[in-house]
Design a protein around this motif. Structure first.
Motif, PDB file in Angstrom:
ATOM      1  N   LEU A  84       0.833  -1.202   0.000  1.00 30.00           N
ATOM      2  CA  LEU A  84       0.000   0.000   0.000  1.00 30.00           C
ATOM      3  C   LEU A  84       0.871   1.257   0.000  1.00 30.00           C
ATOM      4  O   LEU A  84       0.635   2.188  -0.778  1.00 30.00           O
ATOM      5  CB  LEU A  84      -0.921   0.004   1.219  1.00 30.00           C
ATOM      6  CG  LEU A  84      -1.766   1.255   1.416  1.00 30.00           C
ATOM      7  CD1 LEU A  84      -2.693   1.469   0.233  1.00 30.00           C
ATOM      8  CD2 LEU A  84      -2.551   1.162   2.711  1.00 30.00           C
ATOM      9  N   ALA A  85       1.888   1.263   0.837  1.00 31.28           N
ATOM     10  CA  ALA A  85       2.779   2.424   0.911  1.00 31.28           C
ATOM     11  C   ALA A  85       3.493   2.652  -0.417  1.00 31.28           C
ATOM     12  O   ALA A  85       3.643   3.793  -0.863  1.00 31.28           O
ATOM     13  CB  ALA A  85       3.784   2.230   2.041  1.00 31.28           C
ATOM     14  N   ARG A 114       2.551   9.544  -5.873  1.00 33.87           N
ATOM     15  CA  ARG A 114       2.954  10.816  -5.277  1.00 33.87           C
ATOM     16  C   ARG A 114       1.919  11.351  -4.287  1.00 33.87           C
ATOM     17  O   ARG A 114       1.803  12.555  -4.077  1.00 33.87           O
ATOM     18  CB  ARG A 114       3.282  11.868  -6.338  1.00 33.87           C
ATOM     19  CG  ARG A 114       4.370  11.441  -7.306  1.00 33.87           C
ATOM     20  CD  ARG A 114       5.669  11.192  -6.573  1.00 33.87           C
ATOM     21  NE  ARG A 114       6.717  10.769  -7.506  1.00 33.87           N
ATOM     22  CZ  ARG A 114       7.555   9.791  -7.257  1.00 33.87           C
ATOM     23  NH1 ARG A 114       7.501   9.128  -6.139  1.00 33.87           N
ATOM     24  NH2 ARG A 114       8.488   9.462  -8.125  1.00 33.87           N
ATOM     25  N   VAL A 115       1.165  10.447  -3.672  1.00 31.12           N
ATOM     26  CA  VAL A 115       0.243  10.835  -2.613  1.00 31.12           C
ATOM     27  C   VAL A 115       1.025  11.051  -1.314  1.00 31.12           C
ATOM     28  O   VAL A 115       0.698  11.932  -0.528  1.00 31.12           O
ATOM     29  CB  VAL A 115      -0.844   9.751  -2.411  1.00 31.12           C
ATOM     30  CG1 VAL A 115      -1.723  10.047  -1.219  1.00 31.12           C
ATOM     31  CG2 VAL A 115      -1.681   9.610  -3.683  1.00 31.12           C
ATOM     32  N   LEU A 116       2.062  10.234  -1.114  1.00 31.72           N
ATOM     33  CA  LEU A 116       2.902  10.322   0.081  1.00 31.72           C
ATOM     34  C   LEU A 116       4.351  10.584  -0.291  1.00 31.72           C
ATOM     35  O   LEU A 116       4.812  10.157  -1.346  1.00 31.72           O
ATOM     36  CB  LEU A 116       2.850   9.004   0.867  1.00 31.72           C
ATOM     37  CG  LEU A 116       1.533   8.603   1.504  1.00 31.72           C
ATOM     38  CD1 LEU A 116       1.667   7.240   2.151  1.00 31.72           C
ATOM     39  CD2 LEU A 116       1.094   9.636   2.528  1.00 31.72           C
ATOM     40  N   SER A 117       5.055  11.259   0.611  1.00 33.00           N
ATOM     41  CA  SER A 117       6.492  11.426   0.448  1.00 33.00           C
ATOM     42  C   SER A 117       7.176  10.099   0.744  1.00 33.00           C
ATOM     43  O   SER A 117       6.560   9.174   1.286  1.00 33.00           O
ATOM     44  CB  SER A 117       7.004  12.497   1.407  1.00 33.00           C
ATOM     45  OG  SER A 117       6.899  12.024   2.750  1.00 33.00           O
TER      46      SER A 117
END
Length: 111
Positions: free
Chosen positions: A55-56, A63-66
């Motif tokens: 998931l990560a 590019r939803v999370l750094s």
């Protein structure tokens, strides 16, 4: 987590099934996470820790999370998460509109 693409899955589905007995198998389509194969004999509680890296990785790729936030969600250390992304062929750095100008500046400094 073991990852394979659709082509390899078609060629050798038994390999993916063997890996699924130990851990979830991430199926990539066009180098993007598309599906997960789970062994039904395993408990879903055990799968929770194994699904977090998948998931990560997907959220980082979109590019939803750094990188740091995705590593935290994955439950892996930063270096382990970078290795995980490398195995999935996910780029850590993506060129943007500024990159060509920066390359020209760098070239001028080096010449």
């Amino acid at each position: 987590m073991y990852a394979t693409n659709v082509r390899n899955l078609k060629r050798n589905p038994s390999e993916a099934l063997r890996h699924a007995e130990q851990e979830p198998v991430l199926i990539l389509k066009g180098n993007q996470p598309n599906a997960i194969i789970l062994n039904l004999k395993s408990s879903l509680g055990d799968m929770d820790e194994q699904l977090k890296p998948a998931l990560a990785a997907s959220l980082f790729k979109d590019r939803v999370l750094s990188l740091g936030a995705a590593a935290q969600i994955s439950g892996l250390s930063l270096s382990e998460f970078i290795d995980h992304l490398t195995q999935l062929d996910i780029d850590l750095v993506v060129a943007d509109r500024q990159t060509p100008k920066e390359m020209e500046t760098l070239d001028s400094w080096l010449s």
